[in-house]
Design an enzyme around this catalytic site. Structure first.
Site, PDB file in Angstrom:
ATOM      1  N   GLN A  11       5.822 -11.426   7.579  1.00 57.28           N
ATOM      2  CA  GLN A  11       5.330 -12.173   8.748  1.00 57.28           C
ATOM      3  C   GLN A  11       4.668 -11.232   9.764  1.00 57.28           C
ATOM      4  O   GLN A  11       3.877 -11.664  10.592  1.00 57.28           O
ATOM      5  CB  GLN A  11       6.514 -12.932   9.390  1.00 57.28           C
ATOM      6  CG  GLN A  11       6.240 -13.610  10.711  1.00 57.28           C
ATOM      7  CD  GLN A  11       5.188 -14.721  10.622  1.00 57.28           C
ATOM      8  OE1 GLN A  11       4.959 -15.283   9.556  1.00 57.28           O
ATOM      9  NE2 GLN A  11       4.534 -15.012  11.752  1.00 57.28           N
ATOM     10  N   GLN A  67      -2.793 -12.183   7.914  1.00 55.14           N
ATOM     11  CA  GLN A  67      -2.947 -11.924   6.479  1.00 55.14           C
ATOM     12  C   GLN A  67      -2.224 -13.010   5.673  1.00 55.14           C
ATOM     13  O   GLN A  67      -2.765 -13.534   4.692  1.00 55.14           O
ATOM     14  CB  GLN A  67      -2.386 -10.541   6.136  1.00 55.14           C
ATOM     15  CG  GLN A  67      -2.283 -10.270   4.649  1.00 55.14           C
ATOM     16  CD  GLN A  67      -1.956  -8.825   4.343  1.00 55.14           C
ATOM     17  OE1 GLN A  67      -2.830  -7.969   4.350  1.00 55.14           O
ATOM     18  NE2 GLN A  67      -0.698  -8.535   4.052  1.00 55.14           N
ATOM     19  N   MET A  83       0.854  -1.200   0.000  1.00 52.37           N
ATOM     20  CA  MET A  83       0.000   0.000   0.000  1.00 52.37           C
ATOM     21  C   MET A  83       0.890   1.250   0.000  1.00 52.37           C
ATOM     22  O   MET A  83       0.432   2.351   0.326  1.00 52.37           O
ATOM     23  CB  MET A  83      -0.943  -0.013   1.207  1.00 52.37           C
ATOM     24  CG  MET A  83      -1.897  -1.209   1.169  1.00 52.37           C
ATOM     25  SD  MET A  83      -3.458  -0.946   2.006  1.00 52.37           S
ATOM     26  CE  MET A  83      -2.903  -0.655   3.675  1.00 52.37           C
ATOM     27  N   GLY A  84       2.161   1.075  -0.368  1.00 55.45           N
ATOM     28  CA  GLY A  84       3.050   2.220  -0.497  1.00 55.45           C
ATOM     29  C   GLY A  84       3.560   2.734   0.843  1.00 55.45           C
ATOM     30  O   GLY A  84       3.471   2.054   1.856  1.00 55.45           O
ATOM     31  N   TYR A  85       4.123   3.940   0.807  1.00 59.43           N
ATOM     32  CA  TYR A  85       4.805   4.545   1.947  1.00 59.43           C
ATOM     33  C   TYR A  85       5.841   3.539   2.464  1.00 59.43           C
ATOM     34  O   TYR A  85       5.835   3.129   3.619  1.00 59.43           O
ATOM     35  CB  TYR A  85       3.818   4.968   3.044  1.00 59.43           C
ATOM     36  CG  TYR A  85       4.328   6.186   3.782  1.00 59.43           C
ATOM     37  CD1 TYR A  85       4.340   7.429   3.163  1.00 59.43           C
ATOM     38  CD2 TYR A  85       4.840   6.091   5.069  1.00 59.43           C
ATOM     39  CE1 TYR A  85       4.845   8.549   3.813  1.00 59.43           C
ATOM     40  CE2 TYR A  85       5.349   7.206   5.721  1.00 59.43           C
ATOM     41  CZ  TYR A  85       5.340   8.430   5.076  1.00 59.43           C
ATOM     42  OH  TYR A  85       5.851   9.526   5.729  1.00 59.43           O
ATOM     43  N   HIS A 121       9.116  -3.423   3.662  1.00 63.65           N
ATOM     44  CA  HIS A 121       8.730  -3.652   2.261  1.00 63.65           C
ATOM     45  C   HIS A 121       9.967  -3.950   1.409  1.00 63.65           C
ATOM     46  O   HIS A 121       9.948  -4.843   0.563  1.00 63.65           O
ATOM     47  CB  HIS A 121       8.076  -2.392   1.662  1.00 63.65           C
ATOM     48  CG  HIS A 121       6.804  -1.966   2.326  1.00 63.65           C
ATOM     49  ND1 HIS A 121       6.699  -0.802   3.053  1.00 63.65           N
ATOM     50  CD2 HIS A 121       5.577  -2.530   2.343  1.00 63.65           C
ATOM     51  CE1 HIS A 121       5.463  -0.665   3.489  1.00 63.65           C
ATOM     52  NE2 HIS A 121       4.762  -1.698   3.088  1.00 63.65           N
TER      53      HIS A 121
HETATM   54  O1  PAF Z   1      -0.180  -5.801   3.567  1.00 62.57           O
HETATM   55  C1  PAF Z   1      -0.601  -4.863   2.852  1.00 62.57           C
HETATM   56  O2  PAF Z   1       0.061  -3.850   2.644  1.00 62.57           O
HETATM   57  C2  PAF Z   1      -1.981  -4.982   2.206  1.00 62.57           C
HETATM   58  O3  PAF Z   1      -2.870  -5.627   3.049  1.00 62.57           O
HETATM   59  C3  PAF Z   1      -1.938  -5.658   0.830  1.00 62.57           C
HETATM   60  C4  PAF Z   1      -1.461  -7.092   0.904  1.00 62.57           C
HETATM   61  C5  PAF Z   1      -1.021  -4.879  -0.106  1.00 62.57           C
HETATM   62  C6  PAF Z   1      -3.336  -5.670   0.215  1.00 62.57           C
HETATM   63  O4  PAF Z   1      -3.854  -4.392   0.061  1.00 62.57           O
END
Ligand code: PAF
Length: 281
Positions: free
Chosen positions: A149, A154, A31-33, A38
């Site tokens: 993790q 999720q 979702m960026g930022y 990431h």
């Molecule tokens: O983990 C995230 O950033 C979000 O839940 C994802 C997997 C990109 C889905 O919008």
């Protein structure tokens, strides 16, 4: 010389670029930022694949009506600069209308495991996550997709969706990246004021406490939950959503701990709702 990073905003353009990519293709949905958490996923995707695709999309359907969709931090220009440094091949940045055209009304839902923990606190959250991730998988057609993790539930939900809906890709779950004091990296850490940030390290301390008690031979899950809760409550700005010790497949709460067990927690500090976890092996 590698080709310059390309950016696709339309689904059709993403599909066109996908056809040109060398196999295998690693995919990191975000979702960026972007932060180092990431980037660790992007590095792993880079190391394991001939091509790397990253998506940036703040997905409105995974936010509840009272949640932070409108204020979720965004900085696409900075994200693109970071992704270019990591040698990303394609960045997919669709608009909300591109992903959810008018009258959109098709959903992907995973049962039971989405009703516990995060799902209990955020009732429509996982329906939004699984729907957007399924759409992204169909558009990008990755060989492997990378998740952190830190969002343990999720990762469990997405693995289940991929297995049960026979999606043709491998889900790779990568270790949580932490700040030097142990706080798990998260885009939402930017919401913390200095005092909240100081106190927020208690999430990690509570997880360490669970690991220590487990290492000392404690097997009673209720006692460990109690000790963790007491430690977190010492921080006056902390508001606990849950402290859980659960089976990592079903997410059912455990009475007696048999490894592996997922110890997870969600704690609010001001407008930041933070989650973290460890697995007792
Ligand atoms: O983990 C995230 O950033 C979000 O839940 C994802 C997997 C990109 C889905 O919008």
């Amino acid at each position: 010389m590698p080709l310059a990073m390309r950016v696709a905003e339309a689904i059709a353009e993403m599909r066109r670029l996908r056809r040109e990519l060398a196999e295998p293709v690693g995919f990191v949905p975000t979702m960026g930022y972007l932060h180092d958490g990431h980037l660790s996923l992007v590095k792993r995707a880079r190391a394991e694949n001939a091509s790397v695709v990253v998506s940036i999309f703040v997905n409105p359907t995974q936010f509840g009506p009272q949640e932070d969709y409108a204020t979720y931090p965004r900085d696409t220009r900075r994200d693109l600069a970071l992704l270019e440094k990591e040698d990303t091949d394609v960045v997919f940045i669709p608009s909300v209308d591109e992903m959810y055209p008018p009258r959109f009304n098709s959903w992907v839902e995973v049962g039971q495991v989405t009703e516990r923990l995060e799902g209990a606190c955020r009732p429509s959250h996982f329906r939004g996550v699984t729907t957007v991730v399924a759409k992204l998988f169909h558009i990008v057609q990755p060989t492997k997709a990378y998740f952190g993790q830190k969002d343990a539930q999720q990762a469990i939900v997405i693995r289940k969706m991929v297995a049960e809906l026979n999606m043709n890709l491998e889900v790779v779950v990568c270790p949580t990246v932490r700040e030097p004091d142990g706080l798990a990296m998260s885009s939402r850490n930017t919401y913390l004021n200095p005092e909240e940030r100081r106190q927020a390290v208690v999430l990690y301390q509570a997880l360490k406490l669970a690991q220590d008690l487990w290492a000392q031979g404690e097997r009673n899950a209720a006692r460990i939950r109690q000790e963790m809760t007491a430690l977190i409550r010492k921080q006056p700005l902390a508001h606990i959503d849950y402290v859980s010790i659960a089976d990592p497949e079903t997410l059912e709460e455990l009475d007696t701990i048999k490894p592996p067990a997922l110890v997870s927690l969600a704690v609010k500090f001001g407008r930041a709702r933070l989650i973290d976890n460890v697995v007792l092996e």
